[in-house]
Design an enzyme around this catalytic site. Sequence first.
Site, PDB file in Angstrom:
ATOM      1  N   CYS A 122       0.378  23.734  47.016  1.00 35.73           N
ATOM      2  CA  CYS A 122       0.651  24.126  45.616  1.00 35.73           C
ATOM      3  C   CYS A 122      -0.562  23.943  44.712  1.00 35.73           C
ATOM      4  O   CYS A 122      -0.567  24.436  43.584  1.00 35.73           O
ATOM      5  CB  CYS A 122       1.828  23.335  45.076  1.00 35.73           C
ATOM      6  SG  CYS A 122       3.333  23.610  46.021  1.00 35.73           S
ATOM      7  N   HIS A 265       1.620  23.802  37.478  1.00 41.13           N
ATOM      8  CA  HIS A 265       2.348  24.258  38.669  1.00 41.13           C
ATOM      9  C   HIS A 265       3.846  24.176  38.377  1.00 41.13           C
ATOM     10  O   HIS A 265       4.347  23.151  37.902  1.00 41.13           O
ATOM     11  CB  HIS A 265       1.971  23.379  39.857  1.00 41.13           C
ATOM     12  CG  HIS A 265       2.838  23.578  41.052  1.00 41.13           C
ATOM     13  ND1 HIS A 265       3.098  24.818  41.578  1.00 41.13           N
ATOM     14  CD2 HIS A 265       3.530  22.686  41.812  1.00 41.13           C
ATOM     15  CE1 HIS A 265       3.907  24.687  42.620  1.00 41.13           C
ATOM     16  NE2 HIS A 265       4.184  23.403  42.778  1.00 41.13           N
ATOM     17  N   ASN A 295       9.789  27.660  42.587  1.00 39.24           N
ATOM     18  CA  ASN A 295       8.465  27.193  42.989  1.00 39.24           C
ATOM     19  C   ASN A 295       7.885  28.151  44.028  1.00 39.24           C
ATOM     20  O   ASN A 295       8.356  28.191  45.159  1.00 39.24           O
ATOM     21  CB  ASN A 295       8.608  25.771  43.554  1.00 39.24           C
ATOM     22  CG  ASN A 295       7.293  25.172  43.996  1.00 39.24           C
ATOM     23  OD1 ASN A 295       6.284  25.864  44.134  1.00 39.24           O
ATOM     24  ND2 ASN A 295       7.311  23.877  44.240  1.00 39.24           N
TER      25      ASN A 295
HETATM   26  O1  UT7 Z   1       5.484  22.072  44.869  1.00 40.02           O
HETATM   27  C1  UT7 Z   1       5.761  20.891  45.538  1.00 40.02           C
HETATM   28  C2  UT7 Z   1       6.075  19.880  44.616  1.00 40.02           C
HETATM   29  N1  UT7 Z   1       7.479  19.514  44.751  1.00 40.02           N
HETATM   30  C3  UT7 Z   1       8.059  18.930  43.732  1.00 40.02           C
HETATM   31  O2  UT7 Z   1       7.461  18.763  42.708  1.00 40.02           O
HETATM   32  C4  UT7 Z   1       9.456  18.393  43.892  1.00 40.02           C
HETATM   33  C5  UT7 Z   1       9.591  17.109  43.126  1.00 40.02           C
HETATM   34  N2  UT7 Z   1      10.932  16.550  43.212  1.00 40.02           N
HETATM   35  C6  UT7 Z   1      11.945  17.083  42.492  1.00 40.02           C
HETATM   36  O3  UT7 Z   1      11.760  18.041  41.772  1.00 40.02           O
HETATM   37  C7  UT7 Z   1      13.291  16.405  42.572  1.00 40.02           C
HETATM   38  O4  UT7 Z   1      13.153  15.194  43.271  1.00 40.02           O
HETATM   39  C8  UT7 Z   1      14.378  17.279  43.280  1.00 40.02           C
HETATM   40  C9  UT7 Z   1      14.738  18.439  42.374  1.00 40.02           C
HETATM   41  C10 UT7 Z   1      13.860  17.783  44.608  1.00 40.02           C
HETATM   42  C11 UT7 Z   1      15.636  16.447  43.518  1.00 40.02           C
HETATM   43  O5  UT7 Z   1      16.103  15.914  42.286  1.00 40.02           O
HETATM   44  P1  UT7 Z   1      16.499  14.375  42.174  1.00 40.02           P
HETATM   45  O6  UT7 Z   1      16.986  14.174  40.815  1.00 40.02           O
HETATM   46  O7  UT7 Z   1      15.297  13.577  42.618  1.00 40.02           O
HETATM   47  O8  UT7 Z   1      17.693  14.261  43.182  1.00 40.02           O
HETATM   48  P2  UT7 Z   1      17.838  13.269  44.429  1.00 40.02           P
HETATM   49  O9  UT7 Z   1      16.969  13.672  45.551  1.00 40.02           O
HETATM   50  O10 UT7 Z   1      17.725  11.859  43.924  1.00 40.02           O
HETATM   51  O11 UT7 Z   1      19.347  13.513  44.833  1.00 40.02           O
HETATM   52  C12 UT7 Z   1      20.419  13.130  43.975  1.00 40.02           C
HETATM   53  C13 UT7 Z   1      21.725  13.581  44.593  1.00 40.02           C
HETATM   54  C14 UT7 Z   1      21.881  13.187  46.065  1.00 40.02           C
HETATM   55  O12 UT7 Z   1      23.229  12.884  46.292  1.00 40.02           O
HETATM   56  P3  UT7 Z   1      23.722  11.350  46.388  1.00 40.02           P
HETATM   57  O13 UT7 Z   1      22.961  10.753  47.515  1.00 40.02           O
HETATM   58  O14 UT7 Z   1      23.383  10.747  45.056  1.00 40.02           O
HETATM   59  O15 UT7 Z   1      25.192  11.488  46.627  1.00 40.02           O
HETATM   60  C15 UT7 Z   1      21.537  14.431  46.807  1.00 40.02           C
HETATM   61  O16 UT7 Z   1      22.155  14.509  48.082  1.00 40.02           O
HETATM   62  O17 UT7 Z   1      21.794  15.007  44.579  1.00 40.02           O
HETATM   63  C16 UT7 Z   1      22.092  15.480  45.892  1.00 40.02           C
HETATM   64  N3  UT7 Z   1      21.466  16.785  46.035  1.00 40.02           N
HETATM   65  C17 UT7 Z   1      22.081  17.923  45.673  1.00 40.02           C
HETATM   66  N4  UT7 Z   1      23.290  18.185  45.156  1.00 40.02           N
HETATM   67  C18 UT7 Z   1      23.601  19.450  44.880  1.00 40.02           C
HETATM   68  C19 UT7 Z   1      20.245  17.069  46.514  1.00 40.02           C
HETATM   69  N5  UT7 Z   1      20.027  18.400  46.456  1.00 40.02           N
HETATM   70  C20 UT7 Z   1      21.151  18.945  45.951  1.00 40.02           C
HETATM   71  C21 UT7 Z   1      21.537  20.265  45.658  1.00 40.02           C
HETATM   72  N6  UT7 Z   1      22.766  20.471  45.130  1.00 40.02           N
HETATM   73  N7  UT7 Z   1      20.719  21.339  45.878  1.00 40.02           N
END
Ligand code: UT7
Length: 342
Positions: A122, A265, A295
Amino acid sequence: MTGSPPLSGATGGVALVASGSARGTQQISNSQLGQRVDTSDEWIRTRTGIGNRCICGPDQSLADLSHQAGTQALSMAGWDADSLDLVLLATSTPDDLFGTAPKVQALLGARNAVAFDLTAACSGFLFALVTAAQFLRTGAMRRVLVIGADQLSRWVDWDDRRTCVLFGDGAGAVALEATSADRDGLVGFALRSDGARGNCLNLAQHNERQTLVDSASHQVGGYQPISMNGQEVYKFAVREVPAILKQLLEATDTAPESLDWLLLHQANQRILDAVADRFNLPHAKVLSNLAHYGNTSAATIPLMLDEAVRDGRIQPGHRIASSGFGAGLSWGAALFHWQGPS
Ligand code: UT7
C-alpha cells in the site's frame, strides 16, 4: 530514508502534471457481501467507512487497469506515449510475477520507455513517486508515468469477513516531468520499512518440499490469501503516519494549516480522521473516497488524487501532504504541489 532536498548533486526538479484512474467493472455493496459472509452494512461502514468496492471482472487484468489509468494521464498531459522515458508500475498483484510494467508499456505504445514493477504494497505509489523523481531530478529522464495498481480481489479470501470487506481493485496514474529546481513540485519525502513487524499483514508464499533427484529437493507451492492482524495494523498506522508526517512538515518548514489537502492511503476512515485530528486539520481537508472503492492498495492515493483533480477540488499550486502505509511493514510521506497540465 528522508529527503528534503533528497539528493546532493541533484540539479533539477519534478512537476506533477496529469493524472488518470481506473476501477474494477463490478461494484459490490456491503449488503451484497453480507450474502456471502456474516457481516452487515452497518458494521462495515461504522468500522471502516467503506460502502462499496469495485472488483475486476473475469476479463479485466491488472495491465488493463493500468493501461486505462495511464492513457487518461497521458491524455490530460497532452503527451504522446512515445515521449515517455519510464513506466513505473507500483503493484503487489502483477499479472506476471516477472513484471507487468512491460505489458503496460506495450499497451500504451510507449516504445521508448523502460518499464518495471516496484513492490511496496500500500506504500507502493509513494515509493514509486519518489523513485521516479530521482531519475527526473538528476536529468537522466524527462517524462515518467507512475502507476499504482492492484487487483487484490485475486488474493482475498472471500470467506474471511475480517479481510474481504476491506479491499477492491483499481489503478491510478500520475504523469511527472523534469523541471527546474526552483519549480520543484516534490517539496520533501520520507520513506520507512520495518520487516521485523511484517508478519501482521502478509500475502505469503506457501511451499511444500518435493524431491527433485536423490540428493536434492525443491519447493512447490503458491500464495496464501491475504492474512492480517487488523488491530496491529491499525495501531501501526495511527502511530506511524502522524509521526512521519510531523517529521516531514518540520523538515520542510510547513505549517499543517498551510496544507490544502491531506491525501492518505485509503484504508479506514477512522485512520484518516485520527491523523487529521492529530494535526487539527478540518476533516473537509482530508480527501476520502473509501465509501466507493474501499482499499485498493497501491492505487488508493493516485485514484483519489485523480478524482479530486477531475472534479476541481485540487487546483494547480495546491499543497498536498500524502502518506502511504501497509504491508512490509512499509510507510512513507511526501509533500508536493500539484502543477497540472501546461
Ligand atoms: O492497506 C493495509 C492497511 N490495512 C489497514 O489499515 C487495516 C487496519 N485495521 C482496521 O482497519 C481494523 O482493524 C479493521 C477494520 C480491519 C477491523 O476493525 P476493528 O475495530 O479492529 O475490529 P476487530 O478486529 O477488533 O473485531 C471486532 C469484532 C470481532 O468480533 P468479537 O471477537 O468481538 O466477537 C470480529 O470477529 O468484529 C468482528 N468482525 C466483524 N463483524 C462483522 C470482524 N470483521 C467483521 C465483519 N463484519 N466484516
